[in-house]
Design a protein around this motif. Structure first.
Motif, PDB file in Angstrom:
ATOM      1  N   TYR A  25       0.834  -1.204   0.000  1.00  0.00           N
ATOM      2  CA  TYR A  25       0.000   0.000   0.000  1.00  0.00           C
ATOM      3  C   TYR A  25       0.870   1.256   0.000  1.00  0.00           C
ATOM      4  O   TYR A  25       1.899   1.316   0.658  1.00  0.00           O
ATOM      5  N   GLY A  61      -3.686  -0.030   3.526  1.00  0.00           N
ATOM      6  CA  GLY A  61      -2.895  -1.144   4.037  1.00  0.00           C
ATOM      7  C   GLY A  61      -2.822  -2.347   3.119  1.00  0.00           C
ATOM      8  O   GLY A  61      -2.036  -3.256   3.358  1.00  0.00           O
ATOM      9  N   MET A  62      -3.616  -2.377   2.066  1.00  0.00           N
ATOM     10  CA  MET A  62      -3.682  -3.556   1.202  1.00  0.00           C
ATOM     11  C   MET A  62      -2.701  -3.448   0.039  1.00  0.00           C
ATOM     12  O   MET A  62      -2.589  -2.399  -0.591  1.00  0.00           O
ATOM     13  N   SER A  63      -2.013  -4.533  -0.250  1.00  0.00           N
ATOM     14  CA  SER A  63      -1.137  -4.590  -1.421  1.00  0.00           C
ATOM     15  C   SER A  63      -1.999  -4.562  -2.678  1.00  0.00           C
ATOM     16  O   SER A  63      -3.113  -5.086  -2.691  1.00  0.00           O
ATOM     17  N   PRO A 141      -9.940  -5.916   7.835  1.00  0.00           N
ATOM     18  CA  PRO A 141      -8.546  -5.873   7.394  1.00  0.00           C
ATOM     19  C   PRO A 141      -7.899  -7.251   7.227  1.00  0.00           C
ATOM     20  O   PRO A 141      -7.027  -7.405   6.370  1.00  0.00           O
ATOM     21  N   MET A 145      -5.940  -8.296   3.902  1.00  0.00           N
ATOM     22  CA  MET A 145      -4.553  -8.777   3.903  1.00  0.00           C
ATOM     23  C   MET A 145      -4.454 -10.136   3.208  1.00  0.00           C
ATOM     24  O   MET A 145      -3.495 -10.393   2.474  1.00  0.00           O
ATOM     25  N   GLU A 146      -5.442 -11.003   3.427  1.00  0.00           N
ATOM     26  CA  GLU A 146      -5.477 -12.308   2.759  1.00  0.00           C
ATOM     27  C   GLU A 146      -5.529 -12.114   1.239  1.00  0.00           C
ATOM     28  O   GLU A 146      -4.782 -12.754   0.492  1.00  0.00           O
ATOM     29  N   ALA A 149      -2.219 -10.630  -0.039  1.00  0.00           N
ATOM     30  CA  ALA A 149      -1.145 -11.632  -0.048  1.00  0.00           C
ATOM     31  C   ALA A 149      -1.283 -12.576  -1.246  1.00  0.00           C
ATOM     32  O   ALA A 149      -0.288 -12.935  -1.888  1.00  0.00           O
TER      33      ALA A 149
END
Length: 187
Positions: A25, A61-63, A141, A145-146, A149
């Protein structure tokens, strides 16, 4: 050691294909959205009702692939093609419906994509689907995140195969969409 012609040709093909890249992020994504929103409001004027930041770059926060997705809600989808030249003038390529009936889609940046614009007419069920998906990830969240990833793993596994990257995400997207719909009904 010499390089064969087929190795050179293979390398050149890889260089011209769009690389699938997922990055952590970035705090630059929200300002990039806000800047583009201002530009798009100027272009579409009174036709434009709402602008939403969607997609993975809208979830703190998320890729994500570093591509800003914007969802535009307009009065009449049938009029949007009138602005194709204006969109081209600021670097977008008009893609028509691009596989989704009732949508107009624009992309910016060629193989170094920076923005996607998804345009829907007010009342389209696609609007709520996109917003509920985003909002669910924002308040869950661990699920974000899962998902992030998985995208990172798929981008590493398929760096030049966007179709396999997309296919690899399909199951988790369906699960999140189902959970998001149930969550939204309980709110």
């Amino acid at each position: 050691m010499s390089t064969s012609q087929s190795e050179i040709e293979g390398k050149n093909v890889m260089e011209t294909r769009r690389k699938v890249e997922v990055v952590p992020y970035s705090s630059t994504w929200l300002p990039a959205f806000q800047k583009e929103e201002t530009t798009l409001r100027t272009i579409f004027g009174e036709e434009l009702l709402e602008v939403h930041h969607i997609g993975s770059t809208s979830v703190v926060g998320m890729s994500a692939k570093p591509v800003i997705d914007l969802l535009l809600v307009v009065r009449s989808i049938s009029r949007i093609d009138e602005w194709n030249d204006s969109m081209c003038g600021i670097g977008y390529e008009a893609k028509g419906e691009n596989g989704i009936e009732g949508r107009r889609y624009f992309q910016k940046g060629g193989n170094a994509r920076s923005h996607h614009v998804h345009v829907f007419e007010e009342g389209s069920p696609a609007i709520a689907r996109h917003l509920v998906f985003r909002d669910f990830l924002r308040v869950h969240p661990a699920r974000a995140m899962e998902y992030g990833a998985l995208k990172t793993r798929l981008a590493t596994q398929y760096p030049y195969d966007i179709e396999k990257y997309i296919d690899g995400k399909s199951d988790i997207i369906r699960r999140i969409e189902c959970d998001a719909l149930l969550w939204s009904r309980k709110r």
